[in-house]
Design a protein around this motif. Structure first.
Motif, PDB file in Angstrom:
ATOM      1  N   TRP A 169      32.220  66.435  36.573  1.00  0.00           N
ATOM      2  CA  TRP A 169      33.331  66.712  37.479  1.00  0.00           C
ATOM      3  C   TRP A 169      34.411  67.512  36.755  1.00  0.00           C
ATOM      4  O   TRP A 169      34.484  67.538  35.522  1.00  0.00           O
ATOM      5  N   GLN A 170      35.268  68.145  37.543  1.00  0.00           N
ATOM      6  CA  GLN A 170      36.350  68.968  37.000  1.00  0.00           C
ATOM      7  C   GLN A 170      37.565  68.087  36.701  1.00  0.00           C
ATOM      8  O   GLN A 170      38.079  67.393  37.586  1.00  0.00           O
ATOM      9  N   LEU A 171      38.035  68.118  35.454  1.00  0.00           N
ATOM     10  CA  LEU A 171      39.097  67.217  35.009  1.00  0.00           C
ATOM     11  C   LEU A 171      40.461  67.859  35.246  1.00  0.00           C
ATOM     12  O   LEU A 171      40.760  68.936  34.731  1.00  0.00           O
ATOM     13  N   ILE A 172      41.291  67.160  36.029  1.00  0.00           N
ATOM     14  CA  ILE A 172      42.629  67.693  36.316  1.00  0.00           C
ATOM     15  C   ILE A 172      43.735  66.825  35.718  1.00  0.00           C
ATOM     16  O   ILE A 172      44.900  67.234  35.717  1.00  0.00           O
ATOM     17  N   GLY A 173      43.420  65.644  35.229  1.00  0.00           N
ATOM     18  CA  GLY A 173      44.469  64.791  34.677  1.00  0.00           C
ATOM     19  C   GLY A 173      43.896  63.545  34.055  1.00  0.00           C
ATOM     20  O   GLY A 173      42.688  63.418  33.841  1.00  0.00           O
ATOM     21  N   ARG A 174      44.785  62.592  33.756  1.00  0.00           N
ATOM     22  CA  ARG A 174      44.379  61.329  33.133  1.00  0.00           C
ATOM     23  C   ARG A 174      45.340  60.231  33.576  1.00  0.00           C
ATOM     24  O   ARG A 174      46.488  60.501  33.963  1.00  0.00           O
ATOM     25  N   THR A 175      44.852  58.998  33.538  1.00  0.00           N
ATOM     26  CA  THR A 175      45.672  57.851  33.923  1.00  0.00           C
ATOM     27  C   THR A 175      45.443  56.707  32.960  1.00  0.00           C
ATOM     28  O   THR A 175      44.389  56.617  32.317  1.00  0.00           O
ATOM     29  N   ASP A 176      46.444  55.842  32.841  1.00  0.00           N
ATOM     30  CA  ASP A 176      46.324  54.620  32.057  1.00  0.00           C
ATOM     31  C   ASP A 176      45.981  53.421  32.944  1.00  0.00           C
ATOM     32  O   ASP A 176      45.902  52.295  32.455  1.00  0.00           O
TER      33      ASP A 176
END
Length: 541
Positions: A169-176
């Motif tokens: 998948w295309q990565l647009i961000g990150r989360t905790d």
């Protein structure tokens, strides 16, 4: 349109026109499941219906008649997920959508997302949104490693990776955020029907350290499992040499598909039952699954053990230097300081070891099975394999040699490298995606089991790759243990217990339930021949 396809001799795949119809069908089946239905696995345009094998014909009739739910129930769960919009593919996604990176982030937050179905990994939800701009192709070349917490897009879906894994998948961000947390009930944050809103992490409440930890894979833990036996209170098994792979396994954790969790469990369930019977345990008690042999286990206290499954030479080496052979399928008493030493498998590939009283470990989702793909297993081990230095406690009862139910190996010998084993299959659900000569090759050729095989699947190679008649991608749909899935290179993979819950490659056939234990014993170098069978073959499940 509704098509009911054979997925195996114990499951049907119902195909409908679109995602909304699949959601409504799933809702109707959850509300009033036909008699005999065991589990449902919803996906993009299908619902996999697992059922009691003897009920398969009547379940098929019921599925033809059931009406879609008039509408899905309103979501009673809404979660917010804070996101740092700094993903590696954000610029490329923005260019594809004709937006700026800031506009992609803004519209991702403005949209209302809903969990349509789960799969791929425990805690992974396929989210559909109400903003039509989001339609993004998968990466041409998947990444070998996507970090836990990655926020991504693919097709019309958004999702969050619960743990580190491969992915396209295309990565647009990150989360905790903690997508999967075994200390939470239920462990999955994203369940089907949940409404999700993404928010800018810089404007959200900061995550605590505990929140960040819960969003990542379980740690491997100490070298030794903490246990009463370490203090001499109870018998235990200390791993000196684990061999190629040493896992805790029981009969698995069925009916967890709504959490994105496959059943897993012993690859040769009959062998685990036999070993447990020999020591007087219930058939579902957990034991140790040894891949290939070559293990050395030090035994603490006194107790009784038994081996079944693959043919391995095994012996107890006593503290005084004496050596006592350990026969397959018979109870063998051990005492303090003995070591169980196994040679390498000559037939089959997985030996099962049971101990009277079982293993004193903490179940996860009702089971001690180790799912190597999902990273789920006994809580003390964090989902990993056993390794040198680990000490596993036993609920040991008194020792003794009294035979409870000695096990005799099946008349047909387990396969050895270079030999041919026959597996019976039923065709479907996607045999119509393949050319006619592909079916001839599947059933007429011999397929070599490669060294890349594992508990996820037996990877096969043959002289004639299976050619597709239908091009393009298959929307993700539920898969079965025993499914013969065919990736683009045309060489089939037979799914074993740790296969993904859903998959996007077509399944041409499925191994019948009665042959699944045999499939779990096929070693690299053996050859497989598939034989067509009727859909009514009985056997263990």
């Amino acid at each position: 349109m509704r098509r009911i396809l054979t997925a195996s001799d114990r499951a049907l795949l119902v195909e409908v026109d679109d995602l909304e119809s699949a959601v409504r069908l799933h809702a109707a089946l959850e509300e009033a499941p036909p008699v005999g239905v065991v589990e449902l696995v919803p996906a993009e345009r299908t619902v996999l219906v697992r059922c009691e094998p003897r009920r398969l014909p009547e379940v098929r009739v019921a599925l033809e008649r059931i009406a879609l739910a008039a509408r899905t129930a309103a979501a009673d769960r809404c979660v917010e997920i804070p996101v740092h919009y700094d993903g590696e593919d954000l610029d490329e996604v923005a260019e594809h959508l004709g937006l700026s990176p800031a506009e992609v982030a803004a519209r991702h937050q403005t949209a209302t997302w809903r969990v349509a179905f789960t799969g791929f990994a425990p805690g992974f939800g396929y989210l559909v949104g109400d903003d039509p701009v989001f339609d993004v192709p998968r990466r041409a070349s998947p990444r070998a490693r996507v970090p836990a917490g990655a926020v991504a897009l693919a097709g019309r879906y958004s999702g969050v990776y619960p743990r580190e894994s491969p992915g396209g998948w295309q990565l647009i961000g990150r989360t905790d955020a903690a997508l999967w947390d075994l200390d939470r009930d239920p462990p999955a944050l994203l369940l089907p029907g949940t409404t999700v809103r993404f928010v800018d992490a810089s404007r959200a409440h900061p995550a605590t350290a505990a929140d960040r930890r819960r969003g990542r894979p379980a740690p491997l833990g100490a070298r030794a499992v903490d246990m009463p036996g370490d203090r001499g209170i109870a018998p235990a098994v200390e791993v000196i040499e684990p061999g190629l792979q040493l896992l805790v396994q029981d009969l698995g954790r069925p009916a967890r598909a709504h959490l994105g969790v496959s059943a897993s469990g012993a690859a040769d369930r009959g062998a685990l039952r036999a070993a447990n019977a020999a020591v007087g345990n219930g058939h579902g008690e957990a034991g140790l699954e040894l891949l290939g042999g070559g293990a050395r286990l030090r035994l603490r206290g006194a107790g009784v053990l038994a081996l079944a499954g693959a043919e391995v030479d095994a012996a107890l080496v006593h503290a005084d230097g004496g050596v006592e052979p350990v026969p397959r399928g018979a109870p063998t008493a051990f005492r303090e300081g003995d070591e169980l030493v196994t040679g390498f498998a000559t037939r089959g590939v997985r030996a099962l070891v049971a101990f009277r009283g079982g293993l004193a470990l903490t179940p996860v989702l009702g089971s001690l099975a180790t799912d190597t793909l999902a990273g789920i297993g006994p809580r003390e081990l964090g989902g990993r394999a056993l390794r040198a230095g680990d000490v596993v406690p036993l609920r040991g009862l008194s020792g003794g040699r009294e035979a409870v139910a000695p096990w005799s190996p099946a008349p047909c010998a387990l396969p050895a490298p270079g030999e041919t084993v026959e597996l019976r299959v039923v065709l479907g659900p996607r045999d119509d995606w393949f050319a006619a000569d592909a079916l001839d090759a599947l059933l007429g050729d011999e397929w070599a089991a490669t060294s890349r095989s594992d508990r996820v699947g037996i990877r096969l190679e043959g002289s004639r790759p299976l050619a597709r008649a239908v091009p393009g991608e298959l929307p993700s749909e539920g898969t079965e243990t025993g499914a013969v899935q065919v990736p683009p290179h045309g060489h089939p993979v037979v799914f074993l217990p740790d296969h993904p819950l859903t998959g996007g490659y077509p399944v041409i056939a499925s191994v019948v339930a009665a042959d699944l234990d045999l499939a779990g014993q096929i070693p690299p170098g053996a050859r497989v021949r598939f034989r067509l069978s009727g859909p009514d073959v009985g056997g263990p499940s």
